[in-house]
Motif scaffolding. Structure first.
Motif, short mmCIF file in Angstrom:
data_model
loop_
_atom_site.label_atom_id
_atom_site.label_comp_id
_atom_site.label_asym_id
_atom_site.label_seq_id
_atom_site.Cartn_x
_atom_site.Cartn_y
_atom_site.Cartn_z
N LEU A 179 -14.69 -29.26 18.88
CA LEU A 179 -13.93 -28.20 19.54
C LEU A 179 -13.18 -27.48 18.42
O LEU A 179 -12.12 -27.93 17.98
CB LEU A 179 -12.98 -28.83 20.55
N ALA A 180 -13.74 -26.36 17.97
CA ALA A 180 -13.37 -25.79 16.68
C ALA A 180 -12.61 -24.47 16.82
O ALA A 180 -12.43 -23.97 17.93
CB ALA A 180 -14.63 -25.58 15.86
N THR A 181 -12.18 -23.94 15.69
CA THR A 181 -11.69 -22.56 15.64
C THR A 181 -12.77 -21.75 14.91
O THR A 181 -13.65 -22.32 14.25
CB THR A 181 -10.37 -22.43 14.86
N THR A 182 -12.66 -20.43 15.01
CA THR A 182 -13.69 -19.60 14.37
C THR A 182 -13.67 -19.78 12.85
O THR A 182 -14.66 -19.50 12.18
CB THR A 182 -13.46 -18.11 14.70
N GLU A 183 -12.54 -20.26 12.30
CA GLU A 183 -12.44 -20.42 10.85
C GLU A 183 -13.19 -21.65 10.32
O GLU A 183 -13.48 -21.73 9.13
CB GLU A 183 -10.97 -20.53 10.41
N ASN A 184 -13.47 -22.63 11.18
CA ASN A 184 -14.13 -23.84 10.70
C ASN A 184 -15.55 -23.54 10.21
O ASN A 184 -16.31 -22.86 10.90
CB ASN A 184 -14.18 -24.91 11.80
N GLN A 185 -15.87 -24.04 9.02
CA GLN A 185 -17.17 -23.76 8.40
C GLN A 185 -18.16 -24.92 8.51
O GLN A 185 -19.35 -24.74 8.30
CB GLN A 185 -16.97 -23.49 6.89
N TRP A 186 -17.66 -26.10 8.80
CA TRP A 186 -18.52 -27.29 8.80
C TRP A 186 -19.67 -27.14 9.79
O TRP A 186 -19.45 -26.74 10.93
CB TRP A 186 -17.66 -28.52 9.15
N GLU A 187 -20.87 -27.48 9.35
CA GLU A 187 -22.02 -27.21 10.21
C GLU A 187 -22.73 -28.46 10.69
O GLU A 187 -23.84 -28.40 11.21
CB GLU A 187 -23.00 -26.30 9.47
N GLY A 188 -22.07 -29.60 10.55
CA GLY A 188 -22.75 -30.85 10.91
C GLY A 188 -22.55 -31.30 12.36
O GLY A 188 -22.94 -32.41 12.71
N ALA A 189 -21.96 -30.45 13.18
CA ALA A 189 -21.66 -30.91 14.54
C ALA A 189 -22.91 -31.06 15.39
O ALA A 189 -23.87 -30.29 15.27
CB ALA A 189 -20.70 -29.93 15.22
N PHE A 190 -22.90 -32.03 16.27
CA PHE A 190 -23.99 -32.24 17.24
C PHE A 190 -23.90 -31.16 18.31
O PHE A 190 -24.89 -30.67 18.82
CB PHE A 190 -23.82 -33.64 17.84
N TYR A 191 -22.66 -30.78 18.63
CA TYR A 191 -22.41 -29.73 19.62
C TYR A 191 -21.08 -29.10 19.24
O TYR A 191 -20.14 -29.80 18.88
CB TYR A 191 -22.32 -30.35 21.02
N ARG A 192 -21.02 -27.79 19.32
CA ARG A 192 -19.80 -27.12 18.87
C ARG A 192 -19.38 -26.02 19.83
O ARG A 192 -20.22 -25.34 20.41
CB ARG A 192 -20.04 -26.51 17.49
N LYS A 193 -18.10 -25.86 19.98
CA LYS A 193 -17.59 -24.74 20.75
C LYS A 193 -16.33 -24.24 20.05
O LYS A 193 -15.47 -25.03 19.67
CB LYS A 193 -17.25 -25.21 22.16
N ASN A 194 -16.22 -22.93 19.87
CA ASN A 194 -15.01 -22.36 19.28
C ASN A 194 -14.03 -21.98 20.39
O ASN A 194 -14.42 -21.29 21.33
CB ASN A 194 -15.34 -21.09 18.49
N LEU A 195 -12.81 -22.43 20.25
CA LEU A 195 -11.79 -22.05 21.24
C LEU A 195 -11.28 -20.64 20.98
O LEU A 195 -11.11 -19.84 21.89
CB LEU A 195 -10.60 -23.01 21.15
N SER A 196 -10.97 -20.36 19.71
CA SER A 196 -10.36 -19.09 19.32
C SER A 196 -10.20 -19.13 17.82
O SER A 196 -10.62 -20.10 17.18
CB SER A 196 -8.97 -18.96 19.96
#
Ligand code: TXA
Ligand code: MG
Length: 350
Positions: A269-286
């Protein structure tokens, strides 16, 4: 049986009728969905506790549609409260004052005080009016789970209440997505200065600007009966293990680069600034600097994470300005206090 209602006028009347008959009604407010019962009728309130599986020592907020109702339900109300209600009502501020005898003890969980709020959402106010003018409404989640902010999430918990908690009849009003996204600020107003018992959209600064001063209560974990009883229970939790990253997005990225691994399926559960690409599933909150946007989306996104396959939910924190402080408190509770800070140990393992 679950009656599904729209926001058409006749359906809102019907919702009011259900409340008068003692059938719990789930409805949208501007913060989160609530599950309502006639606030002056003890038996119907007990049904709400049962529907949620809520501990009986955790008091409910009475929702009103007209400001005047405050004086029927509360007593010895300090004059500064008028400043607050003039400015913040209708809106996400719950005022705790000495209770009048009119309010059943079950609402207050035996306390001498009662929490009262006038919601901004017009649908909510119409339902309250049709239901008799005083509606006790906790958030419409099963106890411990994140509060529902969409009709779909509220319906899911309603189905659980019906199937698992033996609630034979329920009604739910589809009011779409709620706006604020986290619950009201709970403010103790029995003396001066007022004290924030639960953080929300309105902060101590917002309140102090009007009344001069405002304190914030920090519950101690050792306290048997904290001032705001609800604060001692597990809250806003997903069923999956959850960790909160209390650091800037670039530091979180570094941490995940070092500690992420393929066998651990991370739901990010990320922010748009997060660069890490190893997530199994990702969602940006804001973006990190937009806690208002993140708050609106948070509970829904957390529930979405929980529905995915995967092993661990990792939440990126946001800026703590404004509503950000209240959002941080929710996130920390979602993580059951598992908070990773910048000074993390090099040898740390999940
Ligand atoms: O935004 C909201 O406030 C939502 C929507 C549905 O209006 N309602 C809500 O209710 O969050 P609930 O029951 O989930 O949370 C009520 C909080 C709890 O932390 C409870 O302990 C506190 O308010 N509370 C209620 N009455 C109180 C009282 N007399 N003294 C201190 N705390 C009280
Ligand atoms: Mg709640």
């Amino acid at each position: 049986m679950i009656h599904i209602l729209s926001t058409k006028e006749e359906h809102l009347k019907e919702a009011g009728d259900y409340i008068k008959k003692g059938v719990p009604v789930i409805f949208p407010t501007e913060t989160v969905y609530g599950i309502g019962a006639d606030g002056l009728w003890a038996d119907s309130i007990l049904r709400i506790f049962r529907a949620k599986g809520r501990p009986s020592d955790n008091p409910l907020i009475l929702h009103i549609a007209e400001k005047d109702a405050l004086r029927e339900l509360g007593e010895e109300i300090p004059p500064y409260v008028d400043l607050l209600t003039d400015h913040f009502w209708p809106g996400p501020l719950s005022i705790v004052v000495k209770s009048s005898d009119k309010v059943p003890e079950v609402v207050r969980a035996g306390l001498s005080t009662v929490a009262i709020r006038m919601p901004k959402n017009g649908v909510a106010r119409k339902i309250i009016s049709h239901g008799g003018g005083v509606v006790a409404a906790p958030s419409a989640n099963v106890s411990g789970r994140p509060s529902p902010t969409s009709f779909e999430d509220a319906l899911q918990d309603a189905q659980y209440m019906e199937a698992e908690h033996g609630i034979g009849e329920l009604a739910i009003v589809d009011g779409g997505q709620t706006k604020v996204g986290i619950e009201s600020t709970v403010l103790l107003c029995t003396s001066y200065p007022p004290v924030i018992l639960r953080p929300g959209k309105y902060t101590a600064e917002d309140i102090a600007r009007l009344v001069g001063k405002c304190d914030v209560y920090h519950p101690k974990t050792s306290e048997e009966r904290p001032q705001s009883p609800g604060m001692k229970y597990g809250h806003y939790m997903a069923s999956k293990p959850t960790v909160l990253m209390d650091m800037a997005p670039e530091d979180t990225d570094q941490f995940l680069k070092k500690h992420g691994r393929e066998s651990l399926r991370i739901l990010f559960l990320a922010t748009t600034e997060n660069q890490w690409e190893g997530a199994f599933y990702r969602k940006n909150l804001s973006s990190y600097e937009e806690p208002e946007v993140a708050a609106e989306a948070y509970f829904k996104a957390l529930r979405e994470m929980d529905r995915q396959e995967g092993d661990l939910i990792v939440i990126q924190s946001c800026s703590r300005s404004g509503i950000g402080e209240a959002l941080y408190e929710r996130m920390k509770k979602s993580a059951r206090g598992q908070v990773m800070k910048e000074d993390w140990d090099e040898n740390w393992i999940w």
